[in-house]
Scaffold this active site. Structure first.
Site: not given
Length: 421
Positions: A108-109
């Site tokens: 994720g980011k």
């Protein structure tokens, strides 16, 4: 449609790297897009009340690459020049990093397009809380767990956690990692990434039969990762001869005072003003001879031209994606054998200790710093051994070996779970 949504040099770099691995692993053509493109990409705009009482609109992002192994996991950065393509690429790299370390996470980011240095403290708090408020429908301890990144820190994570908890009606420390220890954070998290960079650099020095007491290092980037990497290297006798950040670069073959550099950066927030001597152009710094070159700043720093000029023995990638695919090809063609510790291995210390923090929060049972660091080093040693053995077995680069291990684990998880009708 996908090609028009996820664009830019950083995303293209992640795509090119995956193509190399897909060819290496003979992954079928019809499964490659499934591996590359994110499961979910969120773009929000939100207003923030500024201190002069005006309202300013900001744009924020969150990308969840896959959830096949567990919740998405990754940092949130506040930086002026980010876009959905860059955030997606960082989420993709996080997927391979978590899988390589055998963590139960997908990549994720997130981020907000803003220069945090231009914000006053209350404005930064307002922006942080409003961004998390916009993310609440899409994140959770079993869905997506945030962490700090460039432009964010422990305080921002505390605001994230508090905002999410207020909406849940109970304290939920496991929604983010990288928090202050007093709010459910873990000892060792702040220095984990830089410590891991230094730890693996010593593994590489040992593999090349270079004694740390005779070794030299140059560190690019002097934020949390770079400063702790420099301190970790110096603690075992490596001489720091060069350092840089966005504001200044210094080079002295006789050695720099790491403690003084850290103290100055801690007081001022940057390296500028540390000295009027030993200054050097930032790009020229990277070309100077050294044993360990640790790029700990941003993506795409080492391009093909710079790769031809490097005079280091080891590249310890503290940043995400600091070496372009074109540079990788140049390094492979050189006959002097620069040893590359790829980013998804070298800077994995942060996400490994973030995993420890998440586990501690879920259990409400906290470990000592010594226990955290011991577990971190053992986890890095396992990944190091697998990568080196795979590279030797297959006759490939360390990057190809590391990514192959990570991608294989994601592929197997997706195949085992199958396609939901």
């Amino acid at each position: 449609m996908l090609n028009s949504l996820f664009t830019g040099p950083v995303f293209e770099m992640a795509r090119d790297q995956l193509l190399v691995i897909a060819n290496h692993l003979s992954i079928p053509e019809d499964e490659r897009d499934w591996l590359l493109y994110p499961k979910r990409a969120i773009v929000v705009t939100f207003p923030v009340r500024m201190e002069d009482n005006r309202t300013e609109l900001f744009i924020g992002y969150r990308v969840q690459h896959h959830l096949a192994l567990g919740p998405a996991k990754g940092g949130t950065r506040f930086a002026a020049n980010i876009d959905i393509g860059e955030i997606a690429a960082l989420a993709i790299w996080m997927s391979w990093k978590c899988a390589l370390a055998d963590l139960p996470f997908g990549g994720g980011k997130g981020g907000v397009a803003v220069d945090p240095r231009a914000l006053k403290p209350k404005e930064l708090e307002n922006l942080s809380r409003r961004y998390m408020q916009e993310m609440i429908p899409f994140v959770g301890p079993r869905t997506d767990v945030m962490a700090p990144d460039m432009g964010t820190n422990e305080q921002v994570m505390a605001w994230f956690m508090d905002t999410y908890s207020m909406y849940q009606g109970v304290t939920v420390p496991e929604i983010v990692t990288g928090k202050p220890v007093g709010t459910g954070g873990t000892l060792g998290r702040r220095e984990a990434t830089g410590h891991g960079v230094a730890f693996l650099a010593f593994r590489a020095l040992d593999a090349l039969d270079i004694a740390p007491a005779t070794a030299t290092a140059i560190v690019q980037g002097f934020g949390n990762v770079g400063s702790h990497a420099a301190m970790g290297l110096a603690a075992r006798g490596v001489k720091l001869i060069g350092v840089s950040d966005h504001s200044a670069a210094y080079y002295d073959p006789k050695g720099l005072d790491v403690k003084a550099l850290v103290a100055h950066a801690g007081r001022t927030g940057e390296l500028a003003g540390y000295s009027s001597q030993a200054t050097i152009a930032p790009r020229m710094l990277l070309e100077q001879p050294c044993d360990v070159l640790a790029p700990c700043a941003v993506e795409r720093v080492i391009d093909a031209d710079l790769a031809r000029r490097l005079r280091c023995r080891i590249i310890a990638e503290g940043a995400n994606g600091p070496t372009t695919p074109e540079a990788d090809r140049v390094l492979a063609d050189r006959n002097d054998g620069i040893f590359v510790i790829p980013d998804i291995l070298c800077n994995a210390g942060g996400v490994i200790v973030s995993y420890f923090e998440w586990v501690q929060d879920l259990q409400q049972y906290f470990w000592s710093r010594d226990e955290v660091m011991d577990r971190l080093e053992r986890a890095l040693d396992r990944s190091w051994a697998m990568v080196v053995a795979r590279a030797k077995r297959d006759g490939v680069s360390n990057r190809t070996a590391a990514m192959a291990i990570g991608v294989e684990r994601v592929v197997k998880a997706k195949q085992a779970r199958g396609l939901f009708p």
